[in-house]
Design a protein around this motif. Structure first.
Motif, PDB file in Angstrom:
ATOM      1  N   CYS A 135       9.997 -35.951  24.706  1.00 12.26           N
ATOM      2  CA  CYS A 135       9.782 -37.054  25.633  1.00 12.26           C
ATOM      3  C   CYS A 135      10.838 -37.057  26.734  1.00 12.26           C
ATOM      4  N   ASN A 136      10.831 -38.099  27.542  1.00  7.43           N
ATOM      5  CA  ASN A 136      11.654 -38.075  28.755  1.00  7.43           C
ATOM      6  C   ASN A 136      13.136 -38.344  28.547  1.00  7.43           C
ATOM      7  N   ASP A 196       5.814 -39.260  30.120  1.00  8.14           N
ATOM      8  CA  ASP A 196       5.535 -40.701  30.099  1.00  8.14           C
ATOM      9  C   ASP A 196       5.923 -41.338  28.766  1.00  8.14           C
ATOM     10  N   CYS A 197       6.496 -40.539  27.870  1.00  2.71           N
ATOM     11  CA  CYS A 197       6.908 -41.025  26.551  1.00  2.71           C
ATOM     12  C   CYS A 197       8.395 -41.354  26.574  1.00  2.71           C
ATOM     13  N   ASP A 198       8.739 -42.628  26.346  1.00  3.67           N
ATOM     14  CA  ASP A 198      10.134 -43.053  26.329  1.00  3.67           C
ATOM     15  C   ASP A 198      10.757 -42.752  24.965  1.00  3.67           C
ATOM     16  N   LYS A 223      -4.124 -33.673  28.149  1.00  7.30           N
ATOM     17  CA  LYS A 223      -3.176 -33.263  29.188  1.00  7.30           C
ATOM     18  C   LYS A 223      -3.543 -31.886  29.768  1.00  7.30           C
TER      19      LYS A 223
END
Length: 354
Positions: free
Chosen positions: A240-241, A260-262, A276
């Motif tokens: 993730c980010n 877009d994944c925190d 995706k």
């Protein structure tokens, strides 16, 4: 790789980065005096993820590292004479030339996570832990408590860019946290000048990539999926980010499909990957200990994607757009992060990156 709440301590020099020096040190070797240290550089104060301070009155003399990542950093810094043991040792030939020879001289306390009693009885005065917890073929087991570390006379610090990734308050899109780790370890071990050289070398490579591909509009940048083959194929593990890999992918001019994944990692479904439909897939396997074993794992990962009914129709799979890059050099703090940025960019933008 899940965080152990309340114990994600790590080294980060209190007051920020030290000034960078000259020279890239791209050959991976240290200058002759790099590991000697200067008593005048101490005391050095470092902080953990929560901001709590630890002060080193002098350079540590007996260091144990949890895995190959922190071991490699110490060798690159020229502090190899202080290493007395490691867990998760690097495979033979995975480090460049002289570093590989030096790594072979470090006592292997465990091929995986170092057992608690062996670590506490190692005689170390510093233990550098890459993760707040590890789930690489098994859990942490009975890990020492901070009180037990203290009773054994062992300072316990972590690589912040990896151990504290999940705590980051914003997406990680550059390597500044990795640079902080290198600078911090340099200060603690009395090798600040060498640390500055390593950081300067990383910046030089990343800046060259940025100059070459930075003008590419966001919408035209290829999408990219980091396939962590060793995390299991039943349910993929996305980076993730908040993970270092997100910065590596972004700096290389690509778009992490799970940006877009925190957080640092998240289990997703193959239906999410299919939605995706990435342009490129990194076959990320963990070091097996030899080039032949690694190649076999890359082949297995590619074959799985090409034969599994859920993934064989992906654009990247059908077009054979794979990158064979090790997991550790992408997800764990190190000089190799900049090398990976360069390697990805060269593949995605042929002819643009020198």
């Amino acid at each position: 790789m899940r965080s152990r709440v309340g114990r994600a301590m790590t080294a980060a020099v209190f007051g920020g980065l030290l000034a960078t020096g000259c020279g890239s040190g791209s050959d991976g070797t240290a200058s002759p005096a790099a590991g000697q240290g200067d008593p005048a550089d101490h005391p050095v104060t470092v902080t953990d993820c929560a901001g709590a301070e630890t002060t080193f009155a002098a350079t540590p003399k007996r260091i144990v590292t949890s895995n190959a990542s922190s071991l490699e950093l110490l060798l690159r810094l020229g502090a190899g004479d202080k290493l007395i043991g490691t867990g998760f040792p690097p495979g033979e030939g995975t480090l460049p030339d002289e570093l590989d020879a030096q790594a072979r001289q470090v006592k292997v306390l465990s091929d995986t996570v170092i057992p608690k009693e062996k670590l506490l009885g190692s005689g170390a005065d510093l233990y550098i832990d890459t993760f707040a917890s590890m789930n690489m073929g098994g859990g942490m087991g009975d890990a020492p408590t901070e009180a037990e570390f203290k009773a054994a006379g062992i300072r316990h610090i972590f690589l912040k860019s990896t151990a504290c990734a999940a705590r980051s308050k914003s997406p990680v899109t550059d390597l500044s946290a990795v640079e902080d780790d290198i600078t911090s370890l340099g200060a603690v071990t009395g090798t600040s000048a060498r640390a500055a050289e390593l950081v300067a070398g990383m910046r030089e490579k990343v800046d060259a990539v940025r100059k070459a591909v930075g003008g590419t509009p966001e919408r035209k940048r290829p999408t990219y999926f980091f396939f962590d083959y060793d995390a299991g194929t039943k349910q993929p593990m996305a980076v993730c980010n908040r993970q270092v890999a997100n910065a590596v992918i972004t700096l290389a001019g690509a778009r992490n499909v799970f940006a877009d994944c925190d957080g640092d990692y998240k289990q997703v479904g193959w239906e999410d990957v299919i939605a995706k439909n990435p342009d490129w897939i990194q076959l990320a396997v963990r070091d097996r200990g030899s080039e032949a074993a690694n190649d076999k794992a890359y082949d297995e990962a590619r074959e799985w994607l090409g034969t599994n009914s859920a993934t064989k129709g992906l654009k990247a799979v059908e077009e054979g757009r794979f990158l064979r890059i090790g997991s550790e050099r992408t997800t764990i703090a190190g000089v190799a992060n900049a090398d990976t940025v360069e390697k990805i960019a060269k593949t995605l933008y042929p002819g643009k990156v020198g």
